[in-house]
Design an enzyme around this catalytic site. Sequence first.
Site: not given
Lengths: 406, 270
Positions: B49, B60
């Site tokens: 990824e 995040d």
Amino acid sequence: MSVKLTEEMLSALPDARGHFGAFGGRFVSETLMDSLMTLEKEYARLKKDPEFQARFDKELADYVGRPTPLYFAERLSRETGGAQIWLKREDLCHTGAHKVNNTIGQALLASFLGKKRIIAETGAGQHGVATATVCARLGLECHVFMGAEDVQRQSLNVFRMKLLGATVHAVQGGTKTLKDAMNDAMRDWVAHVDDTFYIIGTVAGPHPYPLLVRDFQSVIGRETRRQALEKTGKLPDALVACVGGGSNAIGMFYPFLSDESVQLYGVEAGGLGIDTGKHAAPLCAGRPGVLHGNRTYLMEDENGQIAGTHSVSAGLDYPGVGPEHSWLKDIGRANYVSVTDDEAMEGFRKLTRVEGIMPALETAHAVAYAIKLAATMDKDQTVVINVSGRGDKDINTVAKLEGIEI
Amino acid sequence: MSRIEGVLKALKGQGRKALIPYITAGDPHPDVTVDLMHTLVEAGADIIELGVPFSDPMADGPVIQLACERALVHGTSLRQVIAMVKEFRKSDDATPVVLMGYLNPMEAMGYERFADAAKDAGVDGILTVDLPPEEADEVAPLFTQRNLDAIFLLSPTTTDDRIRAISEHSSGYVYYVSIKGVTGSATINVEEVAAKVNHIHELTALPVGVGFGIRDAETAAAVGRVSDGVIVGSVLVDTIARNQADTDQLKRALTDLLHPMREALDSLAS
């Protein structure tokens, strides 16, 4: 290319997925979807619940101090020499700005939903103060996220929030301003989604927030409409409001959207000038993109990275804007313009000296534009400025600009 | 069959679990990303990824936020990230690559142009953190028409109806976010994850990858036991942050982290 908006068209917006035409929507990570869908459903129910609405109206009357006056700025009108200038005095709301209309609404929602922990983002600190205030009023735990740079610029409001019992989190990431505060508030929400209600202060964010905030702020426009008819015998010819995220502007505009004769002007922060790139005017100089859960006009670079913004006023220092404003721009119903930091300062001084009303620096943008606009209009026409907040919070900034030490 | 599907099928046939590392493209420098991708494969990665840096990565935590900032200092753009995959494909046409990021850089590039360029470069899947299936009806068909897998997230708060609906929109695998929180923020509760993943398996035939909170061989094995693959992100990105000055040392550190995870996962095979 202005479009005639009917009540029917307006009541269908946003659509079931929170879209205003091409704008709005719900662009968030999966963890938040369930909460947003629950909030949407519960709000749809409470919107029609007489008990909830009665409680909201009572809070607006007895706690916020509504209705706020519609005041004829006689000297300012005479000096400007054009249309009559009227002021909608949201600066007289409890806590000194329109923000509390929305925070009391959302905090009541939180209480009805059984959420005890409140988070909020703030730029200038007005929404943070308003949130901390209603949390004190309702006995809710309050966490306010504020960019570290804004914590510096608005130290007075930081102190107010702390006095009210809120925890203020200085956000160090990114550009250390409002957008980063919103990022961190979203992060906190993801981590505490079960017990936490996020009180968003502006008409941006994922659906249903732009709807909630617009509904709670629309009291501004409803009162203005009624007061204008009472005091001047007609609807205003033009409404002027500053636009950062756009909550005071949408609150003022919304009840007038189907009144074709009423011109709407949203005033963005032109900063050092649109040409310099150092501004916060996505509607004037940005393009559509996706940030903070909705599609809207944004300030971004050619690669889709969100651009840094500049404004003398922390409350306008935001690279996005509420999706309903983006829609109103594209269909041509509202006009979006900008004034520079210097022009806003001029508006600040003018209203202070001529009317004895010290506006917030955000509001000063609307004042500056309205003076220019009124000068081009006839004496029998009326312009209403939404005086969204008072300027006490900005005296440190103003003193610094004028080289004065307090 | 897509490259992702092929790899996951083959692993399943061997009774093995996929190891799926995440790094942010352009971190610590755009020049080393392709090299690091090869290092990940050598250390046992089955799928990579590759994060597309964004200025406002709301889902995040600070570790990946800082990685985005490091990458953006060097102006790492979506176009450049796609070019990195193209470069990677010159010497590896077996390992699937999933681009993971936020919607706005794709919107700015133009969805059709992005889908074409990604396909041409050898990208296999697209995971857009802030794009739930409800908003994907314009974008997702552009991916599926090009045989790019559209990978969506599931979370602890996702209801059964949504698990079914999201799985219908997904291909390749579904990504289960194991904790309520941002990347790198909390320790996972293995029992809770196991229960939810087992439940997801009842609702969809797609492979389930689990990410967020996997930081060592022990958590990798615990999660691997109940899922089809484990996604490892923040702990790798943190390693990059701490070794950014010396690329050789960085590659060794990444290998030292992934190797034990690979072994722990393979020890589950029976």
